[in-house]
Design a protein around this motif. Structure first.
Motif, PDB file in Angstrom:
ATOM      1  N   ASP A 133       0.837  -1.194   0.000  1.00 57.23           N
ATOM      2  CA  ASP A 133       0.000   0.000   0.000  1.00 57.23           C
ATOM      3  C   ASP A 133       0.874   1.246   0.000  1.00 57.23           C
ATOM      4  O   ASP A 133       1.972   1.255   0.561  1.00 57.23           O
ATOM      5  N   LEU A 134       0.352   2.303  -0.592  1.00 60.33           N
ATOM      6  CA  LEU A 134       1.059   3.570  -0.685  1.00 60.33           C
ATOM      7  C   LEU A 134       0.069   4.688  -0.407  1.00 60.33           C
ATOM      8  O   LEU A 134      -0.987   4.764  -1.050  1.00 60.33           O
ATOM      9  N   ALA A 135       0.384   5.546   0.558  1.00 63.96           N
ATOM     10  CA  ALA A 135      -0.493   6.673   0.884  1.00 63.96           C
ATOM     11  C   ALA A 135       0.165   7.973   0.443  1.00 63.96           C
ATOM     12  O   ALA A 135       1.390   8.121   0.522  1.00 63.96           O
ATOM     13  N   TYR A 136      -0.663   8.907  -0.022  1.00 61.77           N
ATOM     14  CA  TYR A 136      -0.134  10.233  -0.344  1.00 61.77           C
ATOM     15  C   TYR A 136      -1.140  11.289   0.102  1.00 61.77           C
ATOM     16  O   TYR A 136      -2.344  11.033   0.211  1.00 61.77           O
ATOM     17  N   CYS A 137      -0.629  12.488   0.382  1.00 59.72           N
ATOM     18  CA  CYS A 137      -1.482  13.603   0.786  1.00 59.72           C
ATOM     19  C   CYS A 137      -1.125  14.829  -0.031  1.00 59.72           C
ATOM     20  O   CYS A 137      -0.007  14.969  -0.528  1.00 59.72           O
ATOM     21  N   THR A 138      -2.104  15.740  -0.174  1.00 60.60           N
ATOM     22  CA  THR A 138      -1.938  16.860  -1.080  1.00 60.60           C
ATOM     23  C   THR A 138      -2.201  18.197  -0.377  1.00 60.60           C
ATOM     24  O   THR A 138      -2.710  18.252   0.749  1.00 60.60           O
ATOM     25  N   GLY A 141      -5.941  18.981   0.786  1.00 63.91           N
ATOM     26  CA  GLY A 141      -6.637  18.117   1.722  1.00 63.91           C
ATOM     27  C   GLY A 141      -7.046  16.757   1.220  1.00 63.91           C
ATOM     28  O   GLY A 141      -7.973  16.147   1.748  1.00 63.91           O
ATOM     29  N   HIS A 142      -6.355  16.242   0.206  1.00 64.33           N
ATOM     30  CA  HIS A 142      -6.652  14.888  -0.251  1.00 64.33           C
ATOM     31  C   HIS A 142      -5.686  13.897   0.393  1.00 64.33           C
ATOM     32  O   HIS A 142      -4.470  14.117   0.395  1.00 64.33           O
ATOM     33  N   LEU A 143      -6.230  12.831   0.936  1.00 67.43           N
ATOM     34  CA  LEU A 143      -5.440  11.728   1.488  1.00 67.43           C
ATOM     35  C   LEU A 143      -5.979  10.447   0.886  1.00 67.43           C
ATOM     36  O   LEU A 143      -7.151  10.097   1.088  1.00 67.43           O
ATOM     37  N   LYS A 144      -5.143   9.748   0.124  1.00 65.81           N
ATOM     38  CA  LYS A 144      -5.589   8.550  -0.568  1.00 65.81           C
ATOM     39  C   LYS A 144      -4.604   7.409  -0.341  1.00 65.81           C
ATOM     40  O   LYS A 144      -3.396   7.637  -0.215  1.00 65.81           O
ATOM     41  N   ILE A 145      -5.151   6.187  -0.303  1.00 58.69           N
ATOM     42  CA  ILE A 145      -4.343   4.984  -0.169  1.00 58.69           C
ATOM     43  C   ILE A 145      -4.447   4.210  -1.482  1.00 58.69           C
ATOM     44  O   ILE A 145      -5.545   3.888  -1.947  1.00 58.69           O
ATOM     45  N   LEU A 146      -3.301   3.911  -2.083  1.00 58.30           N
ATOM     46  CA  LEU A 146      -3.242   3.115  -3.304  1.00 58.30           C
ATOM     47  C   LEU A 146      -2.758   1.711  -2.959  1.00 58.30           C
ATOM     48  O   LEU A 146      -1.927   1.543  -2.061  1.00 58.30           O
ATOM     49  N   ARG A 147      -3.263   0.716  -3.663  1.00 63.62           N
ATOM     50  CA  ARG A 147      -2.826  -0.670  -3.449  1.00 63.62           C
ATOM     51  C   ARG A 147      -2.408  -1.286  -4.769  1.00 63.62           C
ATOM     52  O   ARG A 147      -3.080  -1.121  -5.791  1.00 63.62           O
ATOM     53  N   CYS A 148      -1.292  -2.010  -4.717  1.00 64.90           N
ATOM     54  CA  CYS A 148      -0.799  -2.711  -5.890  1.00 64.90           C
ATOM     55  C   CYS A 148      -1.428  -4.106  -5.938  1.00 64.90           C
ATOM     56  O   CYS A 148      -1.252  -4.902  -5.005  1.00 64.90           O
ATOM     57  N   LYS A 149      -2.144  -4.392  -7.016  1.00 66.41           N
ATOM     58  CA  LYS A 149      -2.793  -5.702  -7.146  1.00 66.41           C
ATOM     59  C   LYS A 149      -1.789  -6.803  -7.463  1.00 66.41           C
ATOM     60  O   LYS A 149      -2.010  -7.969  -7.138  1.00 66.41           O
ATOM     61  N   ASP A 150      -0.696  -6.413  -8.121  1.00 68.28           N
ATOM     62  CA  ASP A 150       0.325  -7.394  -8.513  1.00 68.28           C
ATOM     63  C   ASP A 150       1.670  -6.935  -7.965  1.00 68.28           C
ATOM     64  O   ASP A 150       2.412  -6.218  -8.619  1.00 68.28           O
ATOM     65  N   LEU A 160      -7.423   2.373  -3.168  1.00 67.51           N
ATOM     66  CA  LEU A 160      -8.078   1.524  -2.172  1.00 67.51           C
ATOM     67  C   LEU A 160      -9.065   2.321  -1.337  1.00 67.51           C
ATOM     68  O   LEU A 160     -10.168   1.862  -1.036  1.00 67.51           O
ATOM     69  N   LYS A 161      -8.668   3.553  -0.953  1.00 70.35           N
ATOM     70  CA  LYS A 161      -9.540   4.373  -0.112  1.00 70.35           C
ATOM     71  C   LYS A 161      -9.193   5.845  -0.281  1.00 70.35           C
ATOM     72  O   LYS A 161      -8.028   6.216  -0.310  1.00 70.35           O
ATOM     73  N   ASP A 162     -10.239   6.655  -0.410  1.00 70.16           N
ATOM     74  CA  ASP A 162     -10.095   8.111  -0.444  1.00 70.16           C
ATOM     75  C   ASP A 162     -10.520   8.643   0.920  1.00 70.16           C
ATOM     76  O   ASP A 162     -11.698   8.575   1.293  1.00 70.16           O
ATOM     77  N   LEU A 163      -9.553   9.152   1.686  1.00 68.06           N
ATOM     78  CA  LEU A 163      -9.816   9.636   3.040  1.00 68.06           C
ATOM     79  C   LEU A 163      -9.867  11.156   3.098  1.00 68.06           C
ATOM     80  O   LEU A 163      -9.731  11.743   4.176  1.00 68.06           O
ATOM     81  N   SER A 164     -10.067  11.800   1.960  1.00 69.56           N
ATOM     82  CA  SER A 164     -10.110  13.261   1.908  1.00 69.56           C
ATOM     83  C   SER A 164     -11.279  13.785   2.741  1.00 69.56           C
ATOM     84  O   SER A 164     -12.377  13.214   2.731  1.00 69.56           O
ATOM     85  N   LEU A 165     -11.032  14.883   3.443  1.00 73.23           N
ATOM     86  CA  LEU A 165     -12.073  15.483   4.278  1.00 73.23           C
ATOM     87  C   LEU A 165     -12.710  16.680   3.579  1.00 73.23           C
ATOM     88  O   LEU A 165     -13.876  16.696   3.278  1.00 73.23           O
ATOM     89  N   ASN A 166     -11.908  17.716   3.319  1.00 74.18           N
ATOM     90  CA  ASN A 166     -12.396  18.867   2.568  1.00 74.18           C
ATOM     91  C   ASN A 166     -11.193  19.618   2.005  1.00 74.18           C
ATOM     92  O   ASN A 166     -10.055  19.428   2.443  1.00 74.18           O
ATOM     93  N   ASP A 167     -11.469  20.479   1.019  1.00 78.37           N
ATOM     94  CA  ASP A 167     -10.395  21.176   0.331  1.00 78.37           C
ATOM     95  C   ASP A 167      -9.789  22.305   1.162  1.00 78.37           C
ATOM     96  O   ASP A 167      -8.810  22.920   0.754  1.00 78.37           O
TER      97      ASP A 167
END
Length: 326
Positions: A133-138, A141-150, A160-167
């Motif tokens: 998994d890889l998380a990044y923030c902007t 106010g965007h916080l997202k988790i990416l997952r590698c399927k392979d 995998l999940k968008d944890l953004s709250l507000n801009d």
């Protein structure tokens, strides 16, 4: 003995943006402009620059680096303001080479720059399963988790999940915390007004009962500057979590989360930071392997080592060239 023999090329207009050490402390990545140089620690504990590094297009500037867990190989995420690329090192008869495996889709507008990126510890999946998994923030106010399927080919990434709250939130940094009981991500923020700049640390946690990520609450605030960095202490069996916060000064908090998702701060008296030594803005943090010593870099170019003896005290001060001051 502390070794410090790294000499970077003095090229006008080039300066170091980020430094990342791998899990075993044997390799260090240093990014400057569009290049990432890799240094290896040899048997004499000296750092030696490797011949093969990573080079992006000249118009791109590398901002952040993050090593993946070693079970996935020698893998590093290279982050510019608007793009993340995943690189893997493969050995061959001539030494080896770095390969650009993929560019995960992030789907962010160009003005929403990426401020931090971090690979998760190995056991970050549902039920503490292995997952890359890889998380990044902007900045918006965007916080997202990416997952590698392979994970074998390092391709086919999904959000995998968008944890953004507000801009309105400007996220500045993030940190993972994976223990036998919980998986968390903390993010630091910056809020600038006409009067001052302040910051907060917001906590997200994976809820095992709901099988989803949830936002908990603000667990810390800074009143004289943004949050520059945050770092969870390794947890070798403690019943609570320890988080260090770098801002206009250093903060360290201990907390627990209840079954109902409430965050309770504990040991506040023991976590006071010596005010006489805590007057310099802090930029980067790193814990020792047992979470008993905190390394912090200051705005004055010094490295300070902090230990807790009923309160957090600076036990050593080190110059940038490795010379101990105290």
């Amino acid at each position: 003995m502390l070794q410090s023999n790294i000499i970077l090329e003095k090229i006008p207009g080039y300066y170091v943006k980020d430094v990342a050490v791998n899990w075993h402390g044997t390799k260090m990545a240093v990014c400057s402009n569009n290049t990432v140089n890799i240094w290896s620690s040899n048997s004499e504990q000296n750092w030696v620059k490797e011949e093969n590094g990573i080079e992006l297009d000249k118009q791109k500037i590398v901002e952040r680096l993050s090593w993946a867990h070693p079970e996935f190989g020698l893998v590093i995420a290279v982050c510019t303001k608007n793009e993340i690329t995943i690189w893997e090192f493969k050995s061959n008869d001539s030494g080896g080479q770095w390969f650009n495996r993929t560019t995960p889709p992030i789907n962010e507008p160009r003005y929403n720059v990426i401020n931090d990126v971090k690979f998760s510890p190995s056991y970050s999946g549902i039920g503490r399963s292995r997952a890359l998994d890889l998380a990044y923030c902007t900045a918006y106010g965007h916080l997202k988790i990416l997952r590698c399927k392979d994970a074998h080919l390092l391709k086919d990434w999904e959000t995998l999940k968008d944890l953004s709250l507000n801009d309105k939130d400007q996220f500045t940094c993030l940190a993972w915390n994976v223990t036998c009981n919980s998986t968390m991500i903390a993010v630091g923020t910056s809020e600038t007004s006409s009067k001052d700049t302040r910051g907060e640390v917001k906590l997200f946690e994976y809820d095992d009962s709901k099988h989803e990520w949830v936002y908990r609450e603000v667990i810390a605030k800074t009143y004289n500057g943004q949050v520059n960095d945050i770092a969870f202490a390794p947890n070798p069996g403690r019943s609570f979590n320890t988080l260090a916060i770098a801002s206009s000064d250093l903060q360290i908090i201990d907390f627990k989360t209840t079954d109902h998702g409430k965050v309770n701060q504990i040991r506040q008296d023991q976590n006071q930071v010596d005010s006489k030594q805590n007057k310099i803005e802090v930029w980067k943090l790193s814990w020792s392997s047992l979470g008993t010593t905190l390394c912090a870099t200051g705005d004055d170019g010094f490295i300070r080592l902090w230990k807790n003896n009923n309160k957090w005290e600076c036990t050593n001060t080190i110059k940038w060239n490795g010379t101990a001051v105290s």
